[in-house]
Design an enzyme around this catalytic site. Structure first.
Site, PDB file in Angstrom:
ATOM      1  N   PHE A   9      68.105  40.821 -54.525  1.00 13.69           N
ATOM      2  CA  PHE A   9      67.831  39.435 -54.116  1.00 13.69           C
ATOM      3  C   PHE A   9      66.512  38.983 -54.740  1.00 13.69           C
ATOM      4  CE2 PHE A   9      67.095  35.905 -51.190  1.00 13.69           C
ATOM      5  CZ  PHE A   9      68.357  35.352 -51.142  1.00 13.69           C
ATOM      6  N   ALA A  42      65.484  42.832 -49.530  1.00 13.87           N
ATOM      7  CA  ALA A  42      64.276  43.473 -49.008  1.00 13.87           C
ATOM      8  C   ALA A  42      64.546  44.170 -47.670  1.00 13.87           C
ATOM      9  CB  ALA A  42      63.165  42.445 -48.858  1.00 13.87           C
ATOM     10  N   CYS A  66      61.150  40.863 -52.751  1.00 16.82           N
ATOM     11  CA  CYS A  66      60.534  39.545 -52.645  1.00 16.82           C
ATOM     12  C   CYS A  66      61.243  38.730 -51.569  1.00 16.82           C
ATOM     13  CB  CYS A  66      60.613  38.817 -53.984  1.00 16.82           C
ATOM     14  SG  CYS A  66      59.902  37.165 -53.933  1.00 16.82           S
ATOM     15  N   VAL A  67      60.446  38.193 -50.649  1.00 17.20           N
ATOM     16  CA  VAL A  67      60.953  37.290 -49.623  1.00 17.20           C
ATOM     17  C   VAL A  67      60.195  35.983 -49.786  1.00 17.20           C
ATOM     18  CG1 VAL A  67      61.371  36.943 -47.162  1.00 17.20           C
ATOM     19  CG2 VAL A  67      61.292  39.272 -48.093  1.00 17.20           C
ATOM     20  N   HIS A  74      64.002  32.666 -40.620  1.00 14.32           N
ATOM     21  CA  HIS A  74      64.542  33.885 -41.225  1.00 14.32           C
ATOM     22  C   HIS A  74      63.462  34.656 -41.989  1.00 14.32           C
ATOM     23  CE1 HIS A  74      67.680  36.443 -42.895  1.00 14.32           C
ATOM     24  NE2 HIS A  74      67.184  36.232 -44.101  1.00 14.32           N
ATOM     25  N   ARG A 113      53.047  36.277 -59.437  1.00 20.11           N
ATOM     26  CA  ARG A 113      52.720  37.656 -59.115  1.00 20.11           C
ATOM     27  C   ARG A 113      53.680  38.672 -59.738  1.00 20.11           C
ATOM     28  NH1 ARG A 113      50.750  34.193 -55.913  1.00 20.11           N
ATOM     29  NH2 ARG A 113      48.956  34.551 -54.576  1.00 20.11           N
TER      30      ARG A 113
END
Length: 146
Positions: A9, A42, A66-67, A74, A113
């Site tokens: 994801f 994740a 990564c979120v 959520h 990042r």
């Protein structure tokens, strides 16, 4: 052996993190076998790590995910679950586990990042840290003295 657990994801972000990690690991002719484990998201990373840390040949685990915050709650639930899951595993394991899960307010921050600029790529930082930990373990056996 270095194990890397990477989520699919937000793959444009996680692939960038992995590329940065590999660049750091391969610098200076450092040669260490890497085993890549791919998970859906994740949220699935702690489960994979819990299995990996029991492998005899596992020297260190790197987590890459990564979120990105959306319009619902959520984001908070996933970030908390992943961070707590990795923290609990870290407290119970003698194997170092490095937390490379970006939790960003928007996609631009995540791309910043995980991009080609290694001075800001968090995967690159994790690669440098991994080498440092593994060399320290080899030279001083410091983790086994705890």
């Amino acid at each position: 052996m270095i194990y890397v657990v990477k989520s699919i994801f937000n793959s444009d972000i996680t692939n960038g993190l992995y590329d940065g990690f590999q660049e750091a690991i391969n610098e200076d002719g450092y040669d260490k076998e890497i085993k890549l484990i791919v998970v859906p998201g994740a949220f699935d990373i702690p489960g994979a790590v819990s299995t990996i840390i029991n492998n005899e040949n596992c020297e260190i685990v790197i987590t890459l995910g990564c979120v990105i915050k959306g319009e619902t709650d959520h984001y908070h639930y996933i970030c908390d679950a992943v961070a707590n899951g990795i923290m609990n595993l870290t407290l119970k394991s003698v194997t170092p586990i490095l937390f490379g899960i970006l939790t960003c307010q928007n996609k631009k921050l995540a791309l910043d990042r995980s991009g080609n600029d290694m001075s800001t790529n968090k995967g690159y930082e994790l690669g440098k840290m991994s080498k440092s930990i593994l060399l320290e373990e080899k030279n001083n056996d410091s983790f086994n003295k705890i």
